[in-house]
Design a protein around this motif. Structure first.
Motif, PDB file in Angstrom:
ATOM      1  N   LYS A   1       0.836  -1.203   0.000  1.00 20.08           N
ATOM      2  CA  LYS A   1       0.000   0.000   0.000  1.00 20.08           C
ATOM      3  C   LYS A   1       0.867   1.249   0.000  1.00 20.08           C
ATOM      4  O   LYS A   1       0.443   2.306   0.448  1.00 20.08           O
ATOM      5  CB  LYS A   1      -0.897  -0.009   1.240  1.00 20.08           C
ATOM      6  CG  LYS A   1      -1.809  -1.218   1.320  1.00 20.08           C
ATOM      7  CD  LYS A   1      -2.521  -1.277   2.636  1.00 20.08           C
ATOM      8  CE  LYS A   1      -3.309  -2.573   2.722  1.00 20.08           C
ATOM      9  NZ  LYS A   1      -3.770  -2.862   4.054  1.00 20.08           N
ATOM     10  N   ILE A   2       2.081   1.125  -0.510  1.00 19.57           N
ATOM     11  CA  ILE A   2       3.039   2.225  -0.422  1.00 19.57           C
ATOM     12  C   ILE A   2       2.547   3.478  -1.138  1.00 19.57           C
ATOM     13  O   ILE A   2       2.615   4.571  -0.584  1.00 19.57           O
ATOM     14  CB  ILE A   2       4.417   1.800  -0.974  1.00 19.57           C
ATOM     15  CG1 ILE A   2       5.001   0.724  -0.075  1.00 19.57           C
ATOM     16  CG2 ILE A   2       5.360   2.993  -1.050  1.00 19.57           C
ATOM     17  CD1 ILE A   2       6.242   0.092  -0.636  1.00 19.57           C
ATOM     18  N   LYS A   3       2.055   3.340  -2.361  1.00 16.54           N
ATOM     19  CA  LYS A   3       1.654   4.530  -3.116  1.00 16.54           C
ATOM     20  C   LYS A   3       0.584   5.310  -2.374  1.00 16.54           C
ATOM     21  O   LYS A   3       0.680   6.534  -2.229  1.00 16.54           O
ATOM     22  CB  LYS A   3       1.161   4.151  -4.508  1.00 16.54           C
ATOM     23  CG  LYS A   3       0.799   5.367  -5.328  1.00 16.54           C
ATOM     24  CD  LYS A   3       0.409   5.003  -6.742  1.00 16.54           C
ATOM     25  CE  LYS A   3       0.098   6.250  -7.536  1.00 16.54           C
ATOM     26  NZ  LYS A   3      -0.218   5.950  -8.924  1.00 16.54           N
ATOM     27  N   ARG A   4      -0.434   4.621  -1.892  1.00 18.05           N
ATOM     28  CA  ARG A   4      -1.526   5.311  -1.192  1.00 18.05           C
ATOM     29  C   ARG A   4      -1.006   6.041   0.046  1.00 18.05           C
ATOM     30  O   ARG A   4      -1.320   7.209   0.273  1.00 18.05           O
ATOM     31  CB  ARG A   4      -2.606   4.301  -0.802  1.00 18.05           C
ATOM     32  CG  ARG A   4      -3.791   4.959  -0.118  1.00 18.05           C
ATOM     33  CD  ARG A   4      -4.931   4.003   0.060  1.00 18.05           C
ATOM     34  NE  ARG A   4      -4.460   2.715   0.548  1.00 18.05           N
ATOM     35  CZ  ARG A   4      -5.099   1.971   1.425  1.00 18.05           C
ATOM     36  NH1 ARG A   4      -6.256   2.362   1.888  1.00 18.05           N
ATOM     37  NH2 ARG A   4      -4.618   0.828   1.826  1.00 18.05           N
ATOM     38  N   VAL A   5      -0.186   5.366   0.840  1.00 19.16           N
ATOM     39  CA  VAL A   5       0.338   5.972   2.069  1.00 19.16           C
ATOM     40  C   VAL A   5       1.320   7.096   1.733  1.00 19.16           C
ATOM     41  O   VAL A   5       1.320   8.140   2.381  1.00 19.16           O
ATOM     42  CB  VAL A   5       0.977   4.891   2.967  1.00 19.16           C
ATOM     43  CG1 VAL A   5       1.619   5.521   4.192  1.00 19.16           C
ATOM     44  CG2 VAL A   5      -0.055   3.849   3.375  1.00 19.16           C
TER      45      VAL A   5
ATOM     46  N   LEU B   1      15.166  -2.339   2.943  1.00 22.00           N
ATOM     47  CA  LEU B   1      14.449  -1.271   2.254  1.00 22.00           C
ATOM     48  C   LEU B   1      12.989  -1.221   2.696  1.00 22.00           C
ATOM     49  O   LEU B   1      12.433  -0.146   2.891  1.00 22.00           O
ATOM     50  CB  LEU B   1      14.550  -1.441   0.737  1.00 22.00           C
ATOM     51  CG  LEU B   1      13.838  -0.366  -0.095  1.00 22.00           C
ATOM     52  CD1 LEU B   1      14.316   1.046   0.281  1.00 22.00           C
ATOM     53  CD2 LEU B   1      14.040  -0.638  -1.579  1.00 22.00           C
ATOM     54  N   ALA B   2      12.379  -2.365   2.889  1.00 21.59           N
ATOM     55  CA  ALA B   2      10.990  -2.403   3.365  1.00 21.59           C
ATOM     56  C   ALA B   2      10.876  -1.713   4.724  1.00 21.59           C
ATOM     57  O   ALA B   2       9.956  -0.920   4.949  1.00 21.59           O
ATOM     58  CB  ALA B   2      10.498  -3.842   3.446  1.00 21.59           C
ATOM     59  N   PHE B   3      11.811  -1.988   5.622  1.00 25.93           N
ATOM     60  CA  PHE B   3      11.797  -1.335   6.936  1.00 25.93           C
ATOM     61  C   PHE B   3      12.042   0.161   6.815  1.00 25.93           C
ATOM     62  O   PHE B   3      11.425   0.955   7.528  1.00 25.93           O
ATOM     63  CB  PHE B   3      12.833  -1.972   7.874  1.00 25.93           C
ATOM     64  CG  PHE B   3      12.307  -3.151   8.627  1.00 25.93           C
ATOM     65  CD1 PHE B   3      11.464  -3.006   9.715  1.00 25.93           C
ATOM     66  CD2 PHE B   3      12.665  -4.434   8.241  1.00 25.93           C
ATOM     67  CE1 PHE B   3      10.980  -4.096  10.415  1.00 25.93           C
ATOM     68  CE2 PHE B   3      12.181  -5.537   8.930  1.00 25.93           C
ATOM     69  CZ  PHE B   3      11.344  -5.372  10.018  1.00 25.93           C
ATOM     70  N   ARG B   4      12.937   0.566   5.918  1.00 28.93           N
ATOM     71  CA  ARG B   4      13.206   1.997   5.725  1.00 28.93           C
ATOM     72  C   ARG B   4      11.954   2.716   5.229  1.00 28.93           C
ATOM     73  O   ARG B   4      11.621   3.802   5.696  1.00 28.93           O
ATOM     74  CB  ARG B   4      14.343   2.206   4.727  1.00 28.93           C
ATOM     75  CG  ARG B   4      15.706   1.871   5.270  1.00 28.93           C
ATOM     76  CD  ARG B   4      16.743   2.001   4.153  1.00 28.93           C
ATOM     77  NE  ARG B   4      18.050   1.647   4.616  1.00 28.93           N
ATOM     78  CZ  ARG B   4      19.005   2.531   4.904  1.00 28.93           C
ATOM     79  NH1 ARG B   4      18.776   3.814   4.759  1.00 28.93           N
ATOM     80  NH2 ARG B   4      20.165   2.129   5.330  1.00 28.93           N
ATOM     81  N   ILE B   5      11.260   2.102   4.262  1.00 33.73           N
ATOM     82  CA  ILE B   5      10.037   2.701   3.733  1.00 33.73           C
ATOM     83  C   ILE B   5       8.991   2.828   4.840  1.00 33.73           C
ATOM     84  O   ILE B   5       8.363   3.873   5.005  1.00 33.73           O
ATOM     85  CB  ILE B   5       9.500   1.873   2.546  1.00 33.73           C
ATOM     86  CG1 ILE B   5      10.453   1.978   1.342  1.00 33.73           C
ATOM     87  CG2 ILE B   5       8.086   2.326   2.162  1.00 33.73           C
ATOM     88  CD1 ILE B   5      10.159   0.997   0.214  1.00 33.73           C
ATOM     89  N   ALA B   6       8.810   1.762   5.607  1.00 36.25           N
ATOM     90  CA  ALA B   6       7.831   1.787   6.705  1.00 36.25           C
ATOM     91  C   ALA B   6       8.192   2.865   7.717  1.00 36.25           C
ATOM     92  O   ALA B   6       7.320   3.594   8.205  1.00 36.25           O
ATOM     93  CB  ALA B   6       7.762   0.415   7.368  1.00 36.25           C
ATOM     94  N   HIS B   7       9.465   3.003   8.032  1.00 39.58           N
ATOM     95  CA  HIS B   7       9.914   4.011   8.998  1.00 39.58           C
ATOM     96  C   HIS B   7       9.615   5.421   8.492  1.00 39.58           C
ATOM     97  O   HIS B   7       9.061   6.250   9.231  1.00 39.58           O
ATOM     98  CB  HIS B   7      11.410   3.835   9.265  1.00 39.58           C
ATOM     99  CG  HIS B   7      11.971   4.877  10.179  1.00 39.58           C
ATOM    100  ND1 HIS B   7      11.747   4.873  11.540  1.00 39.58           N
ATOM    101  CD2 HIS B   7      12.735   5.964   9.924  1.00 39.58           C
ATOM    102  CE1 HIS B   7      12.346   5.919  12.080  1.00 39.58           C
ATOM    103  NE2 HIS B   7      12.958   6.594  11.122  1.00 39.58           N
ATOM    104  N   VAL B   8       9.979   5.706   7.242  1.00 39.15           N
ATOM    105  CA  VAL B   8       9.763   7.046   6.685  1.00 39.15           C
ATOM    106  C   VAL B   8       8.271   7.365   6.605  1.00 39.15           C
ATOM    107  O   VAL B   8       7.853   8.488   6.904  1.00 39.15           O
ATOM    108  CB  VAL B   8      10.440   7.173   5.300  1.00 39.15           C
ATOM    109  CG1 VAL B   8       9.984   8.424   4.575  1.00 39.15           C
ATOM    110  CG2 VAL B   8      11.957   7.170   5.449  1.00 39.15           C
ATOM    111  N   LEU B   9       7.466   6.380   6.237  1.00 40.52           N
ATOM    112  CA  LEU B   9       6.030   6.616   6.114  1.00 40.52           C
ATOM    113  C   LEU B   9       5.289   6.480   7.445  1.00 40.52           C
ATOM    114  O   LEU B   9       4.075   6.647   7.499  1.00 40.52           O
ATOM    115  CB  LEU B   9       5.430   5.665   5.070  1.00 40.52           C
ATOM    116  CG  LEU B   9       5.935   5.874   3.639  1.00 40.52           C
ATOM    117  CD1 LEU B   9       5.314   4.854   2.702  1.00 40.52           C
ATOM    118  CD2 LEU B   9       5.654   7.291   3.156  1.00 40.52           C
TER     119      LEU B   9
END
Length: 75
Positions: free
Chosen positions: A11-15, A51-59
């Motif tokens: 759900k990266i784009k939406r978030v 990278l998945a954790f980095r994305i989750a952290h930033v978002l």
């Protein structure tokens, strides 16, 4: 990668849009390229765990809120 679709959806784009980040801004914040973010959002590429954790952290989302694993297609 062939024509096989990943068992991981996201759900990266939406978030990302809700948080006001462009693909370039998210890429810069997580240390990736815009092309990588495009591929991850389109579910053509499953990111590394880091990278998945980095994305989750930033978002500011739990990782399992951004990524969903569907084991039903496993061989």
């Amino acid at each position: 990668m062939g024509g096989k679709k990943s068992n991981i959806t996201n759900k990266i784009k939406r978030v990302r849009v809700l948080n006001g980040y462009s693909q370039v801004e998210l890429a810069e914040r997580v240390g990736a390229t815009r092309q990588t973010i495009i591929a991850v959002e389109a579910e053509r590429y499953a990111p590394s765990l880091e990278l998945a954790f980095r994305i989750a952290h930033v978002l500011k989302e739990p990782i399992d809120g951004l990524f969903v694993f569907d084991p039903s297609n496993l061989d």
